[in-house]
Scaffold this motif. Structure first.
Motif, PDB file in Angstrom:
ATOM      1  N   CYS A  27      -4.982 -12.363   7.616  1.00 52.24           N
ATOM      2  CA  CYS A  27      -5.451 -12.897   6.322  1.00 52.24           C
ATOM      3  C   CYS A  27      -5.282 -11.856   5.231  1.00 52.24           C
ATOM      4  CB  CYS A  27      -6.930 -13.277   6.384  1.00 52.24           C
ATOM      5  SG  CYS A  27      -7.197 -14.752   7.302  1.00 52.24           S
ATOM      6  N   GLU A  28      -5.711 -10.599   5.552  1.00 52.51           N
ATOM      7  CA  GLU A  28      -5.621  -9.537   4.545  1.00 52.51           C
ATOM      8  C   GLU A  28      -4.187  -9.332   4.112  1.00 52.51           C
ATOM      9  OE1 GLU A  28      -7.395  -5.915   5.904  1.00 52.51           O
ATOM     10  OE2 GLU A  28      -9.382  -6.818   5.871  1.00 52.51           O
ATOM     11  N   ARG A  29      -3.274  -9.360   5.121  1.00 53.92           N
ATOM     12  CA  ARG A  29      -1.852  -9.136   4.780  1.00 53.92           C
ATOM     13  C   ARG A  29      -1.319 -10.264   3.928  1.00 53.92           C
ATOM     14  NH1 ARG A  29       0.529  -5.754   9.826  1.00 53.92           N
ATOM     15  NH2 ARG A  29      -0.424  -3.915   8.996  1.00 53.92           N
ATOM     16  N   GLU A  30      -1.698 -11.513   4.289  1.00 58.32           N
ATOM     17  CA  GLU A  30      -1.214 -12.646   3.495  1.00 58.32           C
ATOM     18  C   GLU A  30      -1.721 -12.524   2.061  1.00 58.32           C
ATOM     19  OE1 GLU A  30      -0.748 -15.795   7.161  1.00 58.32           O
ATOM     20  OE2 GLU A  30      -2.338 -16.115   5.682  1.00 58.32           O
ATOM     21  N   ASP A  31      -3.006 -12.141   1.955  1.00 56.81           N
ATOM     22  CA  ASP A  31      -3.587 -11.975   0.611  1.00 56.81           C
ATOM     23  C   ASP A  31      -2.836 -10.911  -0.153  1.00 56.81           C
ATOM     24  OD1 ASP A  31      -5.390 -13.837   1.139  1.00 56.81           O
ATOM     25  OD2 ASP A  31      -7.127 -12.510   1.399  1.00 56.81           O
ATOM     26  N   ALA A  32      -2.579  -9.762   0.550  1.00 59.66           N
ATOM     27  CA  ALA A  32      -1.900  -8.639  -0.123  1.00 59.66           C
ATOM     28  C   ALA A  32      -0.510  -9.077  -0.564  1.00 59.66           C
ATOM     29  CB  ALA A  32      -1.824  -7.441   0.807  1.00 59.66           C
ATOM     30  N   ASP A  33       0.220  -9.795   0.343  1.00 58.81           N
ATOM     31  CA  ASP A  33       1.575 -10.248   0.004  1.00 58.81           C
ATOM     32  C   ASP A  33       1.543 -11.166  -1.216  1.00 58.81           C
ATOM     33  OD1 ASP A  33       2.458  -8.823   2.078  1.00 58.81           O
ATOM     34  OD2 ASP A  33       3.020 -10.504   3.361  1.00 58.81           O
ATOM     35  N   ARG A  34       0.555 -12.078  -1.188  1.00 54.98           N
ATOM     36  CA  ARG A  34       0.447 -13.025  -2.310  1.00 54.98           C
ATOM     37  C   ARG A  34       0.185 -12.276  -3.611  1.00 54.98           C
ATOM     38  NH1 ARG A  34      -1.639 -16.952   1.059  1.00 54.98           N
ATOM     39  NH2 ARG A  34      -3.721 -16.065   0.921  1.00 54.98           N
ATOM     40  N   ALA A  35      -0.775 -11.315  -3.533  1.00 55.18           N
ATOM     41  CA  ALA A  35      -1.148 -10.563  -4.746  1.00 55.18           C
ATOM     42  C   ALA A  35       0.045  -9.778  -5.267  1.00 55.18           C
ATOM     43  CB  ALA A  35      -2.311  -9.625  -4.449  1.00 55.18           C
ATOM     44  N   LEU A  36       0.797  -9.146  -4.333  1.00 54.10           N
ATOM     45  CA  LEU A  36       1.939  -8.337  -4.769  1.00 54.10           C
ATOM     46  C   LEU A  36       3.041  -9.211  -5.369  1.00 54.10           C
ATOM     47  CD1 LEU A  36       2.051  -5.738  -1.899  1.00 54.10           C
ATOM     48  CD2 LEU A  36       1.628  -5.251  -4.287  1.00 54.10           C
ATOM     49  N   SER A  37       3.293 -10.387  -4.711  1.00 53.42           N
ATOM     50  CA  SER A  37       4.325 -11.281  -5.254  1.00 53.42           C
ATOM     51  C   SER A  37       3.931 -11.747  -6.645  1.00 53.42           C
ATOM     52  CB  SER A  37       4.501 -12.525  -4.393  1.00 53.42           C
ATOM     53  OG  SER A  37       4.736 -12.171  -3.106  1.00 53.42           O
ATOM     54  N   LEU A 169       3.596  -2.236  -0.559  1.00 52.26           N
ATOM     55  CA  LEU A 169       3.472  -3.045   0.656  1.00 52.26           C
ATOM     56  C   LEU A 169       3.395  -2.150   1.894  1.00 52.26           C
ATOM     57  CD1 LEU A 169       3.528  -6.095   1.233  1.00 52.26           C
ATOM     58  CD2 LEU A 169       5.896  -5.819   1.898  1.00 52.26           C
ATOM     59  N   VAL A 170       4.309  -1.163   1.939  1.00 48.94           N
ATOM     60  CA  VAL A 170       4.348  -0.279   3.110  1.00 48.94           C
ATOM     61  C   VAL A 170       3.056   0.528   3.210  1.00 48.94           C
ATOM     62  CG1 VAL A 170       5.475   1.777   4.051  1.00 48.94           C
ATOM     63  CG2 VAL A 170       6.850  -0.120   3.234  1.00 48.94           C
ATOM     64  N   SER A 171       2.576   1.055   2.059  1.00 52.38           N
ATOM     65  CA  SER A 171       1.373   1.892   2.154  1.00 52.38           C
ATOM     66  C   SER A 171       0.160   1.023   2.480  1.00 52.38           C
ATOM     67  CB  SER A 171       1.164   2.731   0.897  1.00 52.38           C
ATOM     68  OG  SER A 171       0.508   1.983  -0.066  1.00 52.38           O
ATOM     69  N   GLU A 172       0.158  -0.214   1.965  1.00 53.99           N
ATOM     70  CA  GLU A 172      -0.955  -1.115   2.292  1.00 53.99           C
ATOM     71  C   GLU A 172      -0.940  -1.428   3.790  1.00 53.99           C
ATOM     72  OE1 GLU A 172      -2.736  -4.926   3.109  1.00 53.99           O
ATOM     73  OE2 GLU A 172      -0.579  -4.587   3.097  1.00 53.99           O
ATOM     74  N   ARG A 173       0.283  -1.638   4.346  1.00 51.90           N
ATOM     75  CA  ARG A 173       0.416  -1.905   5.788  1.00 51.90           C
ATOM     76  C   ARG A 173      -0.092  -0.719   6.592  1.00 51.90           C
ATOM     77  NH1 ARG A 173       4.041  -6.617   6.076  1.00 51.90           N
ATOM     78  NH2 ARG A 173       2.427  -7.842   5.092  1.00 51.90           N
ATOM     79  N   HIS A 174       0.304   0.498   6.138  1.00 48.12           N
ATOM     80  CA  HIS A 174      -0.144   1.686   6.866  1.00 48.12           C
ATOM     81  C   HIS A 174      -1.655   1.785   6.845  1.00 48.12           C
ATOM     82  CE1 HIS A 174       3.938   3.886   6.566  1.00 48.12           C
ATOM     83  NE2 HIS A 174       3.816   3.201   7.667  1.00 48.12           N
ATOM     84  N   ALA A 175      -2.227   1.504   5.648  1.00 47.22           N
ATOM     85  CA  ALA A 175      -3.686   1.624   5.511  1.00 47.22           C
ATOM     86  C   ALA A 175      -4.373   0.639   6.452  1.00 47.22           C
ATOM     87  CB  ALA A 175      -4.104   1.377   4.068  1.00 47.22           C
ATOM     88  N   THR A 176      -3.886  -0.627   6.490  1.00 44.75           N
ATOM     89  CA  THR A 176      -4.562  -1.596   7.368  1.00 44.75           C
ATOM     90  C   THR A 176      -4.319  -1.253   8.825  1.00 44.75           C
ATOM     91  OG1 THR A 176      -2.716  -3.104   7.013  1.00 44.75           O
ATOM     92  CG2 THR A 176      -4.718  -3.597   5.820  1.00 44.75           C
ATOM     93  N   ASP A 177      -3.098  -0.736   9.152  1.00 43.37           N
ATOM     94  CA  ASP A 177      -2.836  -0.341  10.538  1.00 43.37           C
ATOM     95  C   ASP A 177      -3.779   0.788  10.951  1.00 43.37           C
ATOM     96  OD1 ASP A 177      -0.931  -2.177  10.856  1.00 43.37           O
ATOM     97  OD2 ASP A 177       0.795  -0.840  10.696  1.00 43.37           O
ATOM     98  N   GLN A 181      -6.494   0.636  13.816  1.00 41.72           N
ATOM     99  CA  GLN A 181      -6.447   1.586  14.929  1.00 41.72           C
ATOM    100  C   GLN A 181      -7.803   2.287  15.086  1.00 41.72           C
ATOM    101  OE1 GLN A 181      -3.983   1.651  16.962  1.00 41.72           O
ATOM    102  NE2 GLN A 181      -5.136   3.057  18.216  1.00 41.72           N
ATOM    103  N   GLU A 182      -8.346   2.677  13.920  1.00 43.25           N
ATOM    104  CA  GLU A 182      -9.646   3.371  13.931  1.00 43.25           C
ATOM    105  C   GLU A 182     -10.726   2.465  14.514  1.00 43.25           C
ATOM    106  OE1 GLU A 182     -11.971   5.024  10.332  1.00 43.25           O
ATOM    107  OE2 GLU A 182      -9.989   5.933  10.296  1.00 43.25           O
ATOM    108  N   GLU A 183     -10.709   1.204  14.042  1.00 47.02           N
ATOM    109  CA  GLU A 183     -11.722   0.263  14.508  1.00 47.02           C
ATOM    110  C   GLU A 183     -11.593   0.039  16.011  1.00 47.02           C
ATOM    111  OE1 GLU A 183     -12.117  -3.213  12.067  1.00 47.02           O
ATOM    112  OE2 GLU A 183     -12.946  -4.330  13.755  1.00 47.02           O
ATOM    113  N   ARG A 184     -10.322  -0.058  16.478  1.00 49.81           N
ATOM    114  CA  ARG A 184     -10.103  -0.294  17.912  1.00 49.81           C
ATOM    115  C   ARG A 184     -10.554   0.899  18.736  1.00 49.81           C
ATOM    116  NH1 ARG A 184      -5.118  -4.455  18.128  1.00 49.81           N
ATOM    117  NH2 ARG A 184      -6.562  -6.117  17.609  1.00 49.81           N
TER     118      ARG A 184
END
Ligand code: ADP
Length: 423
Positions: A27-37, A169-177, A181-184
């Motif tokens: 969901c977060e990624r879809e939101d981010a993609d939408r916002a960036l587009s 997009l890439v830095s947002e992906r890294h941040a969520t990854d 990872q931290e949460e896991r």
């Protein structure tokens, strides 16, 4: 059986958590993609608008320049008729006498004037036309080069925006990854600890129960006159019961917190009562462990706090329990409170081993403990304390220097209009 069921629930819980984080991430990624587009589209639209405006400005300038040149040209014929009229009139009505027959008249001054004026007119006209032509060619060239410049700028701007978009997009992906990872890692750590704790719990409970059974049998067989032995056996039975009770209370609290029913019955009461209740509960334990337990002076003028007294005593007891557990013989534990703004801040300070900085944020996590400090505790005490304090609208934290001890503080809101002098 119960432990097995709990572990199954646990494993199911982690799977559920994973699914939940995956779903959230998507969901977060879809939101981010939408916002960036959307941002990109807005940027493109702004560039188009700028381009359009710049072109209209240039076009307007060229039209204005063309109009001005045409106006200049248009002015010429209006000046000419008068000059021409004068010349024509003088030619038609000559003031000189009529020439003799056979006289071949040469061009008169008026005719010469007319011819010169007509020539000048025609020259001026073709000069003006040439000037207009030149002007419009220059304007056309200027327009063309301005268009090329704007097109290049637009192209560069678009490419920059695309690069920015991809970078974001890439830095947002890294941040969520990273966050995932931290949460896991944290969930895995908590899960491992919880599994350890549950295994330990079933093991400890069996030990406590068989110790209680054994000591009860010994007590039953102890001759009535051996009071020392009976007292010692009874004390050991009581201790095992208390430990089992502590486990049971912690697990019940966790269960009610998980189901969202942590009951906090807040009423105004004296903060000194919380200190007194905890002191009474732990004085004899401190004496047994040769630890000095001190309560700092209670301020005479103090407000009431708004809280659930038994729950707040439970928090202070947890902190005292840990302090007495870690401080070691001949250490000192100090407790008290002070008024800070709209809150009463309780504190428990000890002279124990302290907590390394890296662990200070973790001690309030559920099931958290280290091999270094593991001492039969559930790793739930501070977690439960945190939840209770937060349910009151307060905060709990720890400050520590390794080797020197630590200070736990928690705040509880003051009851409104309650500042008063106590006896
Ligand atoms: P437990 O019941 O296992 O003690 P807690 O949640 O109360 O669980 O404490 C979690 C961990 O925090 C402890 O295992 C210990 O590592 C650390 N801790 C808590 N209080 C102190 C203290 N006063 N001094 C040093 N370490 C502490």
């Amino acid at each position: 059986m119960t432990a097995e069921r709990s572990m199954t629930t646990e494993i199911g819980g982690v799977g559920q958590l994973r699914r939940e984080t995956n779903r959230r991430l998507t969901c977060e990624r879809e939101d981010a993609d939408r916002a960036l587009s959307k941002r990109l589209a807005r940027g493109e639209q702004r560039v188009d608008e700028k381009l359009h405006k710049s072109r209209s400005d240039i076009d307007a300038k060229i039209v204005a320049a063309g109009d001005a040149a045409h106006d200049q040209l248009e002015e010429l014929p209006e000046e000419l008729p008068e000059a021409l009229n004068g010349a024509v009139l003088s030619a038609e009505n000559p003031r000189d006498p009529i020439p003799e027959p056979g006289f071949e008249p040469g061009p008169t001054a008026e005719q010469e004037t007319i011819e010169r004026v007509e020539e000048a007119h025609s020259r001026a006209r073709s000069n003006a036309q040439a000037a207009v032509q030149q002007l419009s060619e220059q304007a056309e060239l200027a327009l063309e080069s301005e268009r090329r410049r704007v097109d290049e700028l637009t192209q560069r701007d678009r490419e920059q925006r695309k690069r920015d978009f991809l970078e974001a997009l890439v830095s947002e992906r890294h941040a969520t990854d990273d966050a995932l990872q931290e949460e896991r890692t944290r969930v895995d750590f908590v899960t491992r600890n919880r599994d350890d704790v549950l295994a330990m719990l079933s093991h400890d409970l069996r030990n406590y129960l068989s110790a209680i059974g054994l000591k009860a049998e010994l007590l039953a067989e102890t001759p009535p006159d051996n009071l020392v032995l009976s007292q010692s056996l009874a004390d050991q039975i009581i201790k095992s019961c208390k430990l089992m009770e502590r486990w049971a209370i912690d697990l019940l609290d966790i269960a009610s917190m998980d189901s969202g029913t942590l009951a906090v019955d807040s009423r105004p009461h004296d903060p000194a009562d919380v200190i007194t209740a905890s002191l009474e509960a732990y004085l004899s334990m401190a004496n047994r462990k040769t630890v000095t337990l001190i309560a700092t002076g209670v301020p005479q003028v103090r407000p009431n706090i708004l809280g659930d007294q038994p729950r707040l005593v439970q928090v202070l007891n947890n902190l005292l329990d840990n302090a007495l557990k870690f401080v070691g013989p001949h250490g000192t534990v100090t407790l008290g409170f002070e008024v800070v703004g709209g809150f009463v801040r309780f504190f428990v300070t000890d002279t124990g081993p302290g907590i390394p900085e890296a662990e200070q944020g973790l001690v309030f996590e559920r099931y958290w403990h280290t091999e270094r400090t593991r001492s039969g505790g559930s790793g739930l005490g501070l977690y439960i304390s945190k939840r209770i304090v937060e349910a009151h609208g307060g905060q709990i934290s720890v400050a520590s220097e390794v080797g020197k001890g630590c200070t736990f503080v928690f705040t509880v809101p003051v009851a409104e209009a309650s500042l008063g002098v106590r006896p």
